[in-house]
Design an enzyme around this catalytic site. Structure first.
Site, PDB file in Angstrom:
ATOM      1  N   LYS A   1       1.644  -6.973   6.878  1.00 31.05           N
ATOM      2  CA  LYS A   1       0.180  -6.551   7.662  1.00 31.05           C
ATOM      3  C   LYS A   1      -0.913  -7.449   8.005  1.00 31.05           C
ATOM      4  CE  LYS A   1       0.668  -1.542   5.386  1.00 31.05           C
ATOM      5  NZ  LYS A   1       1.708  -2.085   4.537  1.00 31.05           N
TER       6      LYS A   1
ATOM      7  N   GLU B   1      -9.458   1.648   5.587  1.00 29.28           N
ATOM      8  CA  GLU B   1      -8.785   2.693   4.594  1.00 29.28           C
ATOM      9  C   GLU B   1      -7.684   1.886   4.051  1.00 29.28           C
ATOM     10  OE1 GLU B   1      -7.783   2.179   7.608  1.00 29.28           O
ATOM     11  OE2 GLU B   1      -5.628   2.599   7.529  1.00 29.28           O
TER      12      GLU B   1
ATOM     13  N   SER C   1      10.347  -6.618   5.521  1.00 29.30           N
ATOM     14  CA  SER C   1       8.708  -6.190   5.793  1.00 29.30           C
ATOM     15  C   SER C   1       7.933  -6.572   4.840  1.00 29.30           C
ATOM     16  CB  SER C   1       8.070  -5.037   6.515  1.00 29.30           C
ATOM     17  OG  SER C   1       8.831  -4.598   5.583  1.00 29.30           O
TER      18      SER C   1
HETATM   19  C1  LIG Z   1       2.239  -0.626   5.074  1.00 27.32           C
HETATM   20  C2  LIG Z   1       3.999  -1.493   4.314  1.00 27.32           C
HETATM   21  C3  LIG Z   1       5.145  -1.393   5.186  1.00 27.32           C
HETATM   22  C4  LIG Z   1       4.403   0.931   6.478  1.00 27.32           C
HETATM   23  O1  LIG Z   1       3.733   0.267   7.051  1.00 27.32           O
HETATM   24  P1  LIG Z   1       3.916   0.163   8.665  1.00 27.32           P
HETATM   25  O2  LIG Z   1       3.155   0.389   9.503  1.00 27.32           O
HETATM   26  O3  LIG Z   1       5.344   1.410   9.141  1.00 27.32           O
HETATM   27  O4  LIG Z   1       4.578  -1.252   8.994  1.00 27.32           O
HETATM   28  C5  LIG Z   1       6.170  -1.141   4.966  1.00 27.32           C
HETATM   29  N1  LIG Z   1       6.748  -2.272   4.348  1.00 27.32           N
HETATM   30  C6  LIG Z   1       5.905  -2.592   3.550  1.00 27.32           C
HETATM   31  C7  LIG Z   1       6.441  -3.762   3.390  1.00 27.32           C
HETATM   32  C8  LIG Z   1       4.022  -2.411   4.032  1.00 27.32           C
HETATM   33  O5  LIG Z   1       3.496  -2.809   3.136  1.00 27.32           O
END
Ligand SMILES: *Cc1c(COP(=O)(O)O)cnc(C)c1O
Length: 397
Positions: free
Chosen positions: A94, A116, A382
């Site tokens: 993020k 938000e 992610s």
């Molecule tokens: C917020 C988050 C997501 C989901 O958000 P996307 O905008 O779909 O990427 C996925 N993985 C992690 C670790 C997150 O913090």
């Protein structure tokens, strides 16, 4: 970040096929219009790129490694690489976006940031860059989420942000987004609104995708170094709003040999009434400023989503993903809470990496993928799982 005009990139009117656009109240139009007119030019400026790249390197810790997961590969009989976004500062992808947006805000002479947040991950990433840049930060969060996510609320406050409770509706993410937009309407001159995913009115989905596209830019050269080829056979990512997936897919959108696979949260099961699998359950509609695919009742009321992972708990997906789904360019599947938790334990015990619950949904697809021995699979990791330990502990005897 060069200008690209292909069918998978946003067109001049802000659409991906029939999805996207900017459906905003008249009061918000000047803010969105200011951003739309300026964002491409700002991002293209050499001074912007220099500052952005330096922060990604020295602050976020990029490039993140592309790791060959040998034991996982052996188990599934294919070549699996993990893109380690979990090693980014703050523990997830993020921050790539919040760094980019705060630099845009500075160049638009904004003094204050509003955002938000649902579970608090985007709120923390925003509070982080506001501290870095010495900017005032206000984060709207549903009253219910404030109770459920106390540690992220504490993080934001420690970073100097003000957390304001959204007390309307279901007191969750959707309501926090409405409050943040209302705040922006009332403070159009000095405030920038940092959206946390590839959602919202044009140009947000495109801008956020561009900032996250560093993920696939790195995957390409890292894969070339490791395997001699730039294109994997598969890229797999989880989708909440879709920003990590958009970043991982971006430079492969026009490479038809690369299969783009998106995993949504099935929650307790697609037919259980407790799910967040938007493409499986939703239909076209407008939410938070863009036309996309949404989970809704027959008369158009947004259905409350559910997932074990707070980051996938969103009733829609970004318009790019709606288009990838609609056109067949992207393949959309879902994984249940159970499958995700199992996949998280598997990664922990085969590779020594504890993934975020969101990411675990992407990992859960490996058992169904059927990739062959010579094929190359990239999974976008992610985020890391520290934040999810309380949930994981319920599964430890
Ligand atoms: C917020 C988050 C997501 C989901 O958000 P996307 O905008 O779909 O990427 C996925 N993985 C992690 C670790 C997150 O913090």
């Amino acid at each position: 970040m060069i200008e690209e005009a292909t069918q998978y990139h946003v067109n001049e009117k802000g659409y991906y096929g029939r999805f996207g656009g900017a459906f905003v109240p008249e009061m918000l139009y000047p803010n969105v219009e200011e951003l739309r007119k300026n964002y491409l030019q700002i991002i293209a400026e050499p001074s912007f790129q220099t500052e952005f790249q330096a922060l990604l390197r020295d602050y976020v810790g990029r490039p993140t490694p592309l790791f060959f997961a040998s034991r996982l590969s052996e188990k599934y009989g294919t070549q699996i690489y993990l893109k380690r976004e979990d090693l980014c500062h703050t523990g997830a992808h993020k921050v790539n976006n919040t760094i980019g947006q705060i630099l845009v805000a500075k160049r638009l002479n904004k003094q204050r940031i509003v955002a938000e947040t649902g579970a608090g991950q985007h709120g923390v990433a925003t509070a982080t860059v506001c501290a870095l840049m010495g900017m005032e930060c206000i984060v709207y969060m549903g009253e219910l989420d404030i109770e459920r996510q106390a540690s992220n609320v504490a993080r934001m406050k420690m970073l100097g942000a003000e957390v304001r409770a959204a007390t309307c509706g279901s007191k969750t993410l959707k309501d926090a987004t409405n409050e943040a937009m209302r705040h922006w309407i009332n403070n159009p001159v000095d405030t920038h609104y940092i959206i946390g995913s590839v959602v919202g009115p044009h140009p947000y989905p495109d801008m956020v995708a561009r900032f996250q596209s560093v993920i696939s830019e790195e995957i390409r050269w890292q894969l070339r170094e490791k395997t001699g080829r730039e294109n994997p056979d598969y890229v797999i990512a989880c989708v909440g709003g879709g920003s990590n997936a958009a970043g991982a897919f971006y430079h492969f959108l026009d490479e038809p040999s690369v299969r783009l696979i998106a995993l949504e949260a099935a929650g307790k099961g697609l037919t259980s009434g407790h799910s967040a699998a938007t493409t499986a359950l939703g239909k076209p509609g407008v939410l938070h400023g863009s036309r996309t695919i949404l989970m809704q009742t027959d008369d158009g009321q947004i259905t409350e989503p559910y997932s074990i992972s707070a980051g996938l708990d969103y009733p829609g997906i970004g318009p790019l993903h709606a288009y990838l789904f609609d056109s067949g360019r992207g393949e959309f599947y879902s994984a249940t809470d159970e499958e995700a938790v199992q996949a998280a334990f598997e990664l922990a015990q085969l590779e020594g990496i504890i993934p975020a619950l969101e990411t675990a949904h992407a990992l859960a697809h490996l058992s169904r993928l059927g990739a062959r021995a010579h094929e190359v699979v990239v999974i976008n990791l992610s985020g890391r799982g520290d934040k999810d330990l309380a949930t994981y502990m319920k599964y430890i005897q």
